[in-house]
Design a protein around this motif. Structure first.
Motif, PDB file in Angstrom:
ATOM      1  N   ALA A   1       0.835  -1.210   0.000  1.00  0.00           N
ATOM      2  CA  ALA A   1       0.000   0.000   0.000  1.00  0.00           C
ATOM      3  C   ALA A   1       0.868   1.258   0.000  1.00  0.00           C
ATOM      4  O   ALA A   1       0.532   2.242  -0.673  1.00  0.00           O
ATOM      5  N   ALA A   2       1.973   1.243   0.723  1.00  0.00           N
ATOM      6  CA  ALA A   2       2.874   2.399   0.756  1.00  0.00           C
ATOM      7  C   ALA A   2       3.511   2.613  -0.623  1.00  0.00           C
ATOM      8  O   ALA A   2       3.636   3.755  -1.079  1.00  0.00           O
ATOM      9  N   GLN A   3       3.880   1.535  -1.293  1.00  0.00           N
ATOM     10  CA  GLN A   3       4.446   1.688  -2.626  1.00  0.00           C
ATOM     11  C   GLN A   3       3.378   2.164  -3.613  1.00  0.00           C
ATOM     12  O   GLN A   3       3.641   3.012  -4.465  1.00  0.00           O
ATOM     13  N   ASP A   4       2.172   1.642  -3.488  1.00  0.00           N
ATOM     14  CA  ASP A   4       1.078   2.084  -4.353  1.00  0.00           C
ATOM     15  C   ASP A   4       0.832   3.581  -4.175  1.00  0.00           C
ATOM     16  O   ASP A   4       0.647   4.308  -5.153  1.00  0.00           O
ATOM     17  N   PHE A   5       0.842   4.050  -2.933  1.00  0.00           N
ATOM     18  CA  PHE A   5       0.674   5.471  -2.642  1.00  0.00           C
ATOM     19  C   PHE A   5       1.778   6.273  -3.337  1.00  0.00           C
ATOM     20  O   PHE A   5       1.517   7.294  -3.968  1.00  0.00           O
ATOM     21  N   HIS A   6       2.995   5.803  -3.220  1.00  0.00           N
ATOM     22  CA  HIS A   6       4.146   6.459  -3.842  1.00  0.00           C
ATOM     23  C   HIS A   6       3.945   6.599  -5.353  1.00  0.00           C
ATOM     24  O   HIS A   6       4.173   7.669  -5.929  1.00  0.00           O
ATOM     25  N   LEU A   7       3.511   5.539  -5.993  1.00  0.00           N
ATOM     26  CA  LEU A   7       3.351   5.550  -7.448  1.00  0.00           C
ATOM     27  C   LEU A   7       2.211   6.460  -7.903  1.00  0.00           C
ATOM     28  O   LEU A   7       2.175   6.865  -9.066  1.00  0.00           O
ATOM     29  N   GLN A   8       1.298   6.815  -7.014  1.00  0.00           N
ATOM     30  CA  GLN A   8       0.167   7.679  -7.356  1.00  0.00           C
ATOM     31  C   GLN A   8       0.498   9.171  -7.258  1.00  0.00           C
ATOM     32  O   GLN A   8      -0.282   9.999  -7.714  1.00  0.00           O
ATOM     33  N   GLN A   9       1.647   9.506  -6.677  1.00  0.00           N
ATOM     34  CA  GLN A   9       1.991  10.912  -6.481  1.00  0.00           C
ATOM     35  C   GLN A   9       2.355  11.575  -7.817  1.00  0.00           C
ATOM     36  O   GLN A   9       3.036  10.976  -8.645  1.00  0.00           O
ATOM     37  N   ASP A  10       1.916  12.813  -7.998  1.00  0.00           N
ATOM     38  CA  ASP A  10       2.201  13.539  -9.235  1.00  0.00           C
ATOM     39  C   ASP A  10       3.700  13.696  -9.471  1.00  0.00           C
ATOM     40  O   ASP A  10       4.179  13.553 -10.593  1.00  0.00           O
ATOM     41  N   PHE A  11       4.463  13.990  -8.391  1.00  0.00           N
ATOM     42  CA  PHE A  11       5.910  14.151  -8.568  1.00  0.00           C
ATOM     43  C   PHE A  11       6.579  12.842  -8.968  1.00  0.00           C
ATOM     44  O   PHE A  11       7.579  12.846  -9.694  1.00  0.00           O
ATOM     45  N   THR A  12       6.022  11.706  -8.536  1.00  0.00           N
ATOM     46  CA  THR A  12       6.556  10.406  -8.943  1.00  0.00           C
ATOM     47  C   THR A  12       6.272  10.168 -10.421  1.00  0.00           C
ATOM     48  O   THR A  12       7.163   9.755 -11.176  1.00  0.00           O
ATOM     49  N   LYS A  13       5.053  10.444 -10.830  1.00  0.00           N
ATOM     50  CA  LYS A  13       4.693  10.268 -12.239  1.00  0.00           C
ATOM     51  C   LYS A  13       5.567  11.150 -13.135  1.00  0.00           C
ATOM     52  O   LYS A  13       6.033  10.705 -14.190  1.00  0.00           O
ATOM     53  N   LYS A  14       5.811  12.372 -12.703  1.00  0.00           N
ATOM     54  CA  LYS A  14       6.649  13.292 -13.479  1.00  0.00           C
ATOM     55  C   LYS A  14       8.082  12.772 -13.572  1.00  0.00           C
ATOM     56  O   LYS A  14       8.683  12.751 -14.645  1.00  0.00           O
ATOM     57  N   PHE A  15       8.639  12.336 -12.438  1.00  0.00           N
ATOM     58  CA  PHE A  15      10.014  11.833 -12.445  1.00  0.00           C
ATOM     59  C   PHE A  15      10.131  10.576 -13.306  1.00  0.00           C
ATOM     60  O   PHE A  15      11.068  10.440 -14.091  1.00  0.00           O
ATOM     61  N   LEU A  16       9.182   9.655 -13.177  1.00  0.00           N
ATOM     62  CA  LEU A  16       9.246   8.418 -13.954  1.00  0.00           C
ATOM     63  C   LEU A  16       9.132   8.696 -15.455  1.00  0.00           C
ATOM     64  O   LEU A  16       9.774   8.013 -16.263  1.00  0.00           O
ATOM     65  N   ALA A  17       8.342   9.693 -15.834  1.00  0.00           N
ATOM     66  CA  ALA A  17       8.244  10.061 -17.250  1.00  0.00           C
ATOM     67  C   ALA A  17       9.586  10.611 -17.747  1.00  0.00           C
ATOM     68  O   ALA A  17      10.044  10.266 -18.845  1.00  0.00           O
ATOM     69  N   THR A  18      10.222  11.447 -16.928  1.00  0.00           N
ATOM     70  CA  THR A  18      11.541  11.993 -17.289  1.00  0.00           C
ATOM     71  C   THR A  18      12.561  10.873 -17.387  1.00  0.00           C
ATOM     72  O   THR A  18      13.350  10.811 -18.340  1.00  0.00           O
ATOM     73  N   LEU A  19      12.551   9.977 -16.413  1.00  0.00           N
ATOM     74  CA  LEU A  19      13.472   8.846 -16.404  1.00  0.00           C
ATOM     75  C   LEU A  19      13.284   7.982 -17.648  1.00  0.00           C
ATOM     76  O   LEU A  19      14.242   7.637 -18.336  1.00  0.00           O
ATOM     77  N   LYS A  20      12.028   7.648 -17.932  1.00  0.00           N
ATOM     78  CA  LYS A  20      11.745   6.778 -19.082  1.00  0.00           C
ATOM     79  C   LYS A  20      12.232   7.410 -20.386  1.00  0.00           C
ATOM     80  O   LYS A  20      12.797   6.730 -21.243  1.00  0.00           O
TER      81      LYS A  20
END
Length: 149
Positions: free
Chosen positions: A106-125
């Motif tokens: 659940a903690a990891q799922d919460f992490h993946l839902q954060q806007d800053f996480t989505k932004k960073f993962l898009a940049t990384l990808k």
């Protein structure tokens, strides 16, 4: 004859000990990062521990380093994040290594839902060369257990 029995018994004990270690061992499972994440934690209270390698385009390295500097403090402040590190391999500075520990799925799922996480993962990808490689790990000495030397 007595010596043969002792040697045989000793060999059986050693073989049995080795077999138990092999059966009980839970090795890290390496899967591409895009595969289903359900396997990371079968129990809601089991920690999620991951080691992820991402090969970065050399010309995008400085951009990713700056993005990580902004991203890491935000992740570490999330509830349920026990550890979060981004490093580069000494012998290959364009391979970033992420070490992540969450208290639960659940903690990891919460992490993946954060806007800053989505932004960073898009940049990384967009800066990656190929797919990330993820190793899902299992803690060998869970909290509360002690070990002796």
């Amino acid at each position: 004859m007595k010596t043969i029995r002792i040697v045989t018994v000793t060999m059986l004990i050693i073989a049995s000990t080795w077999a138990l270690r092999v059966v009980w061992a839970q090795p890290a499972v390496t899967t591409p990062a895009h595969e289903n994440q359900e396997e990371q934690s079968k129990m809601t209270n089991e920690k999620v521990i991951m080691l992820i390698d991402a090969k970065i385009q050399p010309q995008r390295r400085a951009e990713l380093v700056e993005a990580a500097r902004q991203y890491v403090p935000l992740v570490r402040a999330e509830p349920g994040v026990e550890a979060f590190y981004v490093a580069a391999k000494k012998d290959d500075p364009n391979t970033f290594v992420f070490y992540e520990v969450y208290k639960s799925q659940a903690a990891q799922d919460f992490h993946l839902q954060q806007d800053f996480t989505k932004k960073f993962l898009a940049t990384l990808k967009s800066a990656q060369v190929g797919d990330r490689v993820r190793a899902n790990l299992v803690e060998l000495t869970p909290e509360g257990q002690t070990h002796s030397n």
